[in-house]
Enzyme design. Sequence first.
Site, mmCIF file in Angstrom:
data_model
loop_
_atom_site.group_PDB
_atom_site.id
_atom_site.type_symbol
_atom_site.label_atom_id
_atom_site.label_comp_id
_atom_site.label_asym_id
_atom_site.label_seq_id
_atom_site.Cartn_x
_atom_site.Cartn_y
_atom_site.Cartn_z
ATOM 1 N N ASP A 23 -1.845 -2.149 10.984
ATOM 2 C CA ASP A 23 -0.299 -2.729 11.542
ATOM 3 C C ASP A 23 -0.371 -2.329 12.786
ATOM 4 O O ASP A 23 -1.357 -1.636 13.537
ATOM 5 C CB ASP A 23 0.410 -2.176 10.510
ATOM 6 C CG ASP A 23 0.955 -0.624 10.829
ATOM 7 O OD1 ASP A 23 0.160 0.155 11.632
ATOM 8 O OD2 ASP A 23 2.043 -0.451 10.613
ATOM 9 N N LYS A 62 -4.165 -7.598 7.247
ATOM 10 C CA LYS A 62 -3.023 -6.342 6.875
ATOM 11 C C LYS A 62 -2.287 -6.715 5.850
ATOM 12 O O LYS A 62 -2.114 -5.707 5.017
ATOM 13 C CB LYS A 62 -2.286 -6.560 8.340
ATOM 14 C CG LYS A 62 -1.363 -5.533 8.339
ATOM 15 C CD LYS A 62 -0.302 -5.583 9.459
ATOM 16 C CE LYS A 62 0.944 -6.246 8.878
ATOM 17 N NZ LYS A 62 1.997 -6.380 9.923
#
Length: 213
Positions: free
Chosen positions: A134, A116
């Site tokens: 996310d 991420k």
Amino acid sequence: MNDRAKMAAILKEFRRRYGNEREYGRPFETLIRTIISQRNTDVSTDKVSKRLFSVARTPEQLVRLPLKRLQSILKPAGTWRQKAKYIHSVSVIILERGNVPRTRHELMALPGVGPKTADIVLMYGFGIPSIAVDTHVNRIPRRLGLVSEKAKIHEVKEALERITPKKDWHVVNHGFVSFGQMVCRAVNPRCSTCPFLEFCPFGRKRIRRSRKT
Ligand code: SF4
């Protein structure tokens, strides 16, 4: 409505609400801010990043910042000992190599950088199209039925990349984050006023249940 058509409708709405343009640049600050954001709320991330960057914002300045001071600034962000260690080590490495890496593979070799964080640095630091999964990007497409409820994080990313034209990947990132903060919240999503209710299985189920009670 198939998944591509759903996604096209979602992107159109995100553009209308949040605009199409984003500011890109400052890869190092994006990297540090994203480490601060790990397991942290958006509000706390903003506050702590602002405080840290007012004291030190370059690799040189962060390497020179005493560990105790760095830890005390990071405290409200949670897991502060670990984050201080990562931020110091990353700053040392970036200072030595002279720049922030521009590939996912090299970014993920840095301490504290997972998929991420790497994707966010590519997208927002360098403007290189990349979908970062996310908490909001992980939650909302599942509710919308765009990915299976059991999908792993990398499968969410792959599914979104498959149904979204590459030129729109940046809209996916900032659209789902803003939408997740204001409308499709983790707790108490605002389904009754949501523009996607018509094709959202989770929202329709929720509304049906609330009518029965
Ligand atoms: Fe989220 Fe509800 Fe909208 Fe579905 S209908 S996207 S669950 S807010």
